[in-house]
Design an enzyme around this catalytic site. Structure first.
Site, PDB file in Angstrom:
ATOM      1  N   LYS A  20       0.821  -1.205   0.000  1.00 42.10           N
ATOM      2  CA  LYS A  20       0.000   0.000   0.000  1.00 42.10           C
ATOM      3  C   LYS A  20       0.863   1.267   0.000  1.00 42.10           C
ATOM      4  O   LYS A  20       2.072   1.206   0.242  1.00 42.10           O
ATOM      5  CB  LYS A  20      -0.963  -0.059   1.191  1.00 42.10           C
ATOM      6  CG  LYS A  20      -1.910  -1.264   1.077  1.00 42.10           C
ATOM      7  CD  LYS A  20      -2.931  -1.346   2.200  1.00 42.10           C
ATOM      8  CE  LYS A  20      -3.852  -2.546   2.007  1.00 42.10           C
ATOM      9  NZ  LYS A  20      -4.879  -2.662   3.061  1.00 42.10           N
ATOM     10  N   PHE A  66     -15.821   2.598   7.331  1.00 45.27           N
ATOM     11  CA  PHE A  66     -14.438   2.937   6.997  1.00 45.27           C
ATOM     12  C   PHE A  66     -14.190   3.058   5.495  1.00 45.27           C
ATOM     13  O   PHE A  66     -13.081   3.391   5.081  1.00 45.27           O
ATOM     14  CB  PHE A  66     -13.485   1.878   7.572  1.00 45.27           C
ATOM     15  CG  PHE A  66     -13.719   0.485   7.057  1.00 45.27           C
ATOM     16  CD1 PHE A  66     -13.212   0.081   5.823  1.00 45.27           C
ATOM     17  CD2 PHE A  66     -14.448  -0.427   7.800  1.00 45.27           C
ATOM     18  CE1 PHE A  66     -13.429  -1.199   5.345  1.00 45.27           C
ATOM     19  CE2 PHE A  66     -14.670  -1.711   7.334  1.00 45.27           C
ATOM     20  CZ  PHE A  66     -14.155  -2.107   6.096  1.00 45.27           C
ATOM     21  N   ARG A 114       2.194  -7.218   8.805  1.00 46.63           N
ATOM     22  CA  ARG A 114       1.362  -6.076   9.211  1.00 46.63           C
ATOM     23  C   ARG A 114       1.769  -5.553  10.581  1.00 46.63           C
ATOM     24  O   ARG A 114       1.625  -4.356  10.855  1.00 46.63           O
ATOM     25  CB  ARG A 114      -0.110  -6.484   9.206  1.00 46.63           C
ATOM     26  CG  ARG A 114      -0.695  -6.569   7.786  1.00 46.63           C
ATOM     27  CD  ARG A 114      -2.087  -7.118   7.777  1.00 46.63           C
ATOM     28  NE  ARG A 114      -2.682  -7.085   6.444  1.00 46.63           N
ATOM     29  CZ  ARG A 114      -3.610  -7.930   6.025  1.00 46.63           C
ATOM     30  NH1 ARG A 114      -4.048  -8.890   6.841  1.00 46.63           N
ATOM     31  NH2 ARG A 114      -4.101  -7.842   4.803  1.00 46.63           N
ATOM     32  N   ASN A 124      -2.847  -0.794   7.214  1.00 50.00           N
ATOM     33  CA  ASN A 124      -2.233  -2.065   7.598  1.00 50.00           C
ATOM     34  C   ASN A 124      -1.159  -2.537   6.625  1.00 50.00           C
ATOM     35  O   ASN A 124      -0.773  -3.701   6.628  1.00 50.00           O
ATOM     36  CB  ASN A 124      -3.294  -3.146   7.798  1.00 50.00           C
ATOM     37  CG  ASN A 124      -4.080  -3.426   6.521  1.00 50.00           C
ATOM     38  OD1 ASN A 124      -3.837  -2.819   5.480  1.00 50.00           O
ATOM     39  ND2 ASN A 124      -5.022  -4.348   6.601  1.00 50.00           N
ATOM     40  N   HIS A 127      -1.914  -5.942   1.383  1.00 52.42           N
ATOM     41  CA  HIS A 127      -3.176  -6.613   1.071  1.00 52.42           C
ATOM     42  C   HIS A 127      -2.898  -8.035   0.594  1.00 52.42           C
ATOM     43  O   HIS A 127      -1.888  -8.302  -0.062  1.00 52.42           O
ATOM     44  CB  HIS A 127      -3.920  -5.858  -0.037  1.00 52.42           C
ATOM     45  CG  HIS A 127      -5.106  -6.611  -0.581  1.00 52.42           C
ATOM     46  ND1 HIS A 127      -6.342  -6.586   0.010  1.00 52.42           N
ATOM     47  CD2 HIS A 127      -5.211  -7.425  -1.671  1.00 52.42           C
ATOM     48  CE1 HIS A 127      -7.178  -7.345  -0.685  1.00 52.42           C
ATOM     49  NE2 HIS A 127      -6.522  -7.865  -1.715  1.00 52.42           N
TER      50      HIS A 127
END
Length: 212
Positions: A20, A66, A114, A124, A127
């Site tokens: 990410k 979220f 993570r 986090n 993915h």
């Protein structure tokens, strides 16, 4: 007389991994962990998703509290998508990732990715696909040209053709008969490209496509 046996097929499970935006700078060391964990990196690309693309990718999370923050986070900068392959790739990658909430991961799985790279419940760091169906959809989303195994054969192939191919093809052939173009093959090919109901919603505007 020897019976002819069909050639054996080796299927290696694949999963989608995403680094990410906030940990893209850690890509080299995370790739090293991935390779040392027995995975093969089949394909890799670096791209920047728009909020709309992120919404399409996380469509199953739509409506949750979220969701807006998630799409904002995932579109905040470039990310790295990878197809990982190995025996039981999906479960092994999720085990390596640890709990989705990085704060929980730090408590219960301190050696997980993570726990090491994540910040909180939302950010986090990485993915992983939850199951085979998710892996298939997500790989096609990020890598539209890739062929996801296993390829259907026999009745499964017929069912796939009847569900996903024949209805669109019949529409195209019907329109072809109406239009009667000079070059029917080129016309039909163009029509199928424009009217493919299964084409990915992801537009290709990567900010940095790097060969792997």
């Amino acid at each position: 007389m020897e019976l002819s046996m069909p050639p054996s097929q080796i299927y290696v499970e694949k999963t989608l991994a995403i680094l990410k935006p906030d940990i893209v700078d850690k890509e080299e060391e995370i790739q090293d962990i991935i390779l040392r964990s027995g995975f093969t990196i089949v394909q890799r690309r670096k791209l920047h998703l728009s909020p709309e693309h992120c919404s399409n990718f996380y469509v199953e999370q739509y409506g949750k509290m979220f969701f807006p923050n998630l799409t904002a986070y995932m579109s905040s900068g470039p990310l790295v998508a990878m197809i990982l392959a190995r025996h039981k790739a999906i479960s092994y990658w999720n085990e390596l990732l640890g709990p989705s909430n990085s704060l929980v991961a730090k408590e219960t799985h301190p050696d997980s990715l993570r726990a090491i790279y994540g910040t909180d419940e939302l950010r986090n760091a990485l993915h992983g696909s939850n199951d085979f169906a998710a892996a298939e959809r997500e790989i096609r989303f990020m890598f539209p040209a890739v062929i996801v195994e296993p390829i259907p054969v026999g009745q499964a192939a017929k069912d796939y053709l009847n569900l996903y191919v024949t209805p669109t093809l019949l529409k195209g052939l019907t329109e072809l008969c109406k239009q009667k173009p000079a070059d029917p093959f080129i016309w039909l090919a163009d029509w199928l490209l424009k009217n493919n109901p299964n084409k990915p919603k992801l537009c290709h505007h990567p900010i940095a496509e790097e060969p792997y």
